[in-house]
Design an enzyme around this catalytic site. Structure first.
Site, PDB file in Angstrom:
ATOM      1  N   ARG A  56       0.919  -1.260  -0.055  1.00  0.00           N
ATOM      2  CA  ARG A  56      -0.063   0.045   0.148  1.00  0.00           C
ATOM      3  C   ARG A  56       0.630   1.216  -0.001  1.00  0.00           C
ATOM      4  O   ARG A  56       0.575   2.225  -0.733  1.00  0.00           O
ATOM      5  CB  ARG A  56      -0.966   0.126   1.255  1.00  0.00           C
ATOM      6  CG  ARG A  56      -2.407  -0.575   1.189  1.00  0.00           C
ATOM      7  CD  ARG A  56      -2.509  -1.342   2.370  1.00  0.00           C
ATOM      8  NE  ARG A  56      -1.672  -2.258   2.749  1.00  0.00           N
ATOM      9  CZ  ARG A  56      -1.610  -3.395   2.195  1.00  0.00           C
ATOM     10  NH1 ARG A  56      -2.665  -3.991   1.626  1.00  0.00           N
ATOM     11  NH2 ARG A  56      -0.710  -4.447   2.525  1.00  0.00           N
ATOM     12  N   THR A  57       1.744   1.353   0.910  1.00  0.00           N
ATOM     13  CA  THR A  57       2.456   2.643   1.236  1.00  0.00           C
ATOM     14  C   THR A  57       3.459   2.801  -0.075  1.00  0.00           C
ATOM     15  O   THR A  57       3.313   4.109  -0.777  1.00  0.00           O
ATOM     16  CB  THR A  57       3.475   2.645   2.450  1.00  0.00           C
ATOM     17  OG1 THR A  57       2.394   2.284   3.561  1.00  0.00           O
ATOM     18  CG2 THR A  57       3.946   4.060   2.719  1.00  0.00           C
ATOM     19  N   LYS A  85      27.189  -3.175   1.125  1.00  0.00           N
ATOM     20  CA  LYS A  85      28.639  -3.107   1.195  1.00  0.00           C
ATOM     21  C   LYS A  85      29.234  -2.168   2.511  1.00  0.00           C
ATOM     22  O   LYS A  85      30.331  -2.062   2.791  1.00  0.00           O
ATOM     23  CB  LYS A  85      29.064  -2.306   0.097  1.00  0.00           C
ATOM     24  CG  LYS A  85      28.678  -2.713  -1.080  1.00  0.00           C
ATOM     25  CD  LYS A  85      29.107  -1.925  -2.384  1.00  0.00           C
ATOM     26  CE  LYS A  85      28.554  -2.169  -3.791  1.00  0.00           C
ATOM     27  NZ  LYS A  85      28.259  -1.050  -4.594  1.00  0.00           N
ATOM     28  N   ARG A 106      10.995   3.934   3.876  1.00  0.00           N
ATOM     29  CA  ARG A 106      10.693   2.782   4.917  1.00  0.00           C
ATOM     30  C   ARG A 106      11.694   2.093   5.249  1.00  0.00           C
ATOM     31  O   ARG A 106      12.547   1.601   4.508  1.00  0.00           O
ATOM     32  CB  ARG A 106       9.564   1.913   4.392  1.00  0.00           C
ATOM     33  CG  ARG A 106       9.352   0.857   5.422  1.00  0.00           C
ATOM     34  CD  ARG A 106       8.098  -0.028   4.842  1.00  0.00           C
ATOM     35  NE  ARG A 106       6.729   0.700   5.331  1.00  0.00           N
ATOM     36  CZ  ARG A 106       5.859   0.014   5.043  1.00  0.00           C
ATOM     37  NH1 ARG A 106       5.514  -1.290   4.744  1.00  0.00           N
ATOM     38  NH2 ARG A 106       4.616   0.698   5.377  1.00  0.00           N
ATOM     39  N   HIS A 134       4.280   5.287  12.011  1.00  0.00           N
ATOM     40  CA  HIS A 134       3.654   5.276  10.553  1.00  0.00           C
ATOM     41  C   HIS A 134       2.950   6.801  10.251  1.00  0.00           C
ATOM     42  O   HIS A 134       1.758   6.494  10.407  1.00  0.00           O
ATOM     43  CB  HIS A 134       3.106   4.199  10.324  1.00  0.00           C
ATOM     44  CG  HIS A 134       2.982   3.717   8.854  1.00  0.00           C
ATOM     45  ND1 HIS A 134       2.992   4.682   7.720  1.00  0.00           N
ATOM     46  CD2 HIS A 134       2.450   2.454   8.237  1.00  0.00           C
ATOM     47  CE1 HIS A 134       2.988   4.086   6.525  1.00  0.00           C
ATOM     48  NE2 HIS A 134       2.355   2.826   6.885  1.00  0.00           N
TER      49      HIS A 134
HETATM   50  N1   CP Z   1      -0.681  -0.029   5.708  1.00  0.00           N
HETATM   51  C1   CP Z   1       0.744  -0.350   5.280  1.00  0.00           C
HETATM   52  O1   CP Z   1       1.608   0.360   5.663  1.00  0.00           O
HETATM   53  O2   CP Z   1       0.624  -1.274   4.250  1.00  0.00           O
HETATM   54  P1   CP Z   1       2.061  -1.488   3.676  1.00  0.00           P
HETATM   55  O3   CP Z   1       2.982  -2.364   4.557  1.00  0.00           O
HETATM   56  O4   CP Z   1       1.683  -2.813   2.493  1.00  0.00           O
HETATM   57  O5   CP Z   1       2.797  -0.488   3.005  1.00  0.00           O
END
Ligand code: CP
Length: 307
Positions: A56-57, A85, A106, A134
């Site tokens: 999703r993100t 490395k 991320r 998040h």
């Molecule tokens: N909700 C969410 O962060 O989903 P993903 O881990 O698929 O990005």
């Protein structure tokens, strides 16, 4: 513009900022519905650094960038970059500053977003740092609650089932704690209740917090927000295996509950698929808001629109 250059925590998302963001998100949703695309970011490049898996993100940030005609560059795992490395995160971020106008990252390490934001000259967005935060998910979640319940205050919210390790629960509870009259009931195995630090922080912000092993969903809840047990973050897999199917929303236990049912997803065991057809089960709609939310964030942090 936003009053900060980088978004690393939902603590930054005050009610005033959230109100302005919701207007920007509605405007982006209108662009998608009426024109499909806009040239607002045609002169910008967005770096998408995803060192932990994401559907999703990552895809909604990519879609958001493409809807606004920005270019994108990617790193899709730590193993395909020079991390392999031994390069440091600080060095990598400074290198990417030369390649892109904004960085979305991320990373599996809690606190890595703060480290990256501090060395980045370009605006930086935390797309999830381990089990910490998040913040962009919390904007999606609060936007969904506001759209379907009309308010973010005086809410009676259930959070389950891994409040200790779910960054989405951390970020949403921190965001909602900034509003008046919110009450949180954290449910799930006792070992996965929120940390005492988070509970103290939420209570200090004014939220009433309780932790319970079980809830009756027919009680007077406005929102039921569940997230999978975070398998990848368990030091002891026995705890995960013992509880993974024990805490679960089904047609039987949700019968008579008209609370909004939310899940940041991915879904593993926490909601039976039979629940999907219920009118109050809005988690797929919630995921769809990821595109206008992230369009608004990119445009605001790149200074192309104002709150
Ligand atoms: N909700 C969410 O962060 O989903 P993903 O881990 O698929 O990005």
């Amino acid at each position: 513009m936003l009053p900060f250059a980088s978004l690393t925590s939902s603590r930054q998302l005050t009610p005033d900022i959230i109100s302005g963001l919701f207007v920007a998100i509605d405007n982006m949703a209108t662009i998608v519905a009426e024109q499909g695309t806009s040239t607002l970011l045609q002169d910008k490049v967005v770096a998408l650094l995803f060192f932990e898996p994401s559907s999703r993100t990552m895809l909604s940030f990519q879609s958001a960038a493409q809807r606004l005609k920005a270019g994108t560059i990617f790193a899709q795992s730590a193993s395909t970059t020079s991390f392999e490395k031994g390069e440091s995160l600080e060095d990598l971020i400074q290198i990417v500053n030369g390649y892109a106008d904004i960085i979305v990252m991320r990373h599996s390490q809690p606190g890595s977003a703060e480290v990256a934001a501090q060395v980045s000259d370009a605006p930086f967005i935390n797309a999830g740092d381990g089990g910490n935060e998040h913040p962009t998910q919390s904007i999606i979640d609060s936007y969904t609650i506001h759209k379907h319940r009309g308010r973010l205050d005086n809410l009676n919210v259930v959070f389950g089932f891994d409040s200790l390790q779910s960054r989405s629960i951390h970020s949403l509870s921190r965001l909602l704690a900034q509003y008046e009259g919110n009450r949180f009931t954290f449910t799930g195995p006792q070992e996965l209740w929120p940390s005492s630090e988070l509970l103290s922080e939420l209570r200090a912000a004014g939220a009433q917090c309780d932790c319970v092993s079980e809830v009756d969903y027919r009680d007077n809840f406005d929102v039921v927000y569940v997230n999978r047990l975070q398998e990848e973050r368990f030091a002891d897999t026995t705890l995960f295996e013992a509880n993974r199917r024990k805490y679960r929303i089904t047609r039987d236990n949700i019968e008579g509950c008209d609370a909004l049912l939310l899940d940041p997803l991915p879904r593993i065991d926490e909601i039976a698929t039979e629940v999907d057809a219920l009118e109050n089960a809005v988690y797929f709609k919630q995921a769809s808001y990821g595109v206008p939310v992230r369009m608004a964030l990119l445009a605001l942090l790149l200074g192309k629109i104002n709150l």
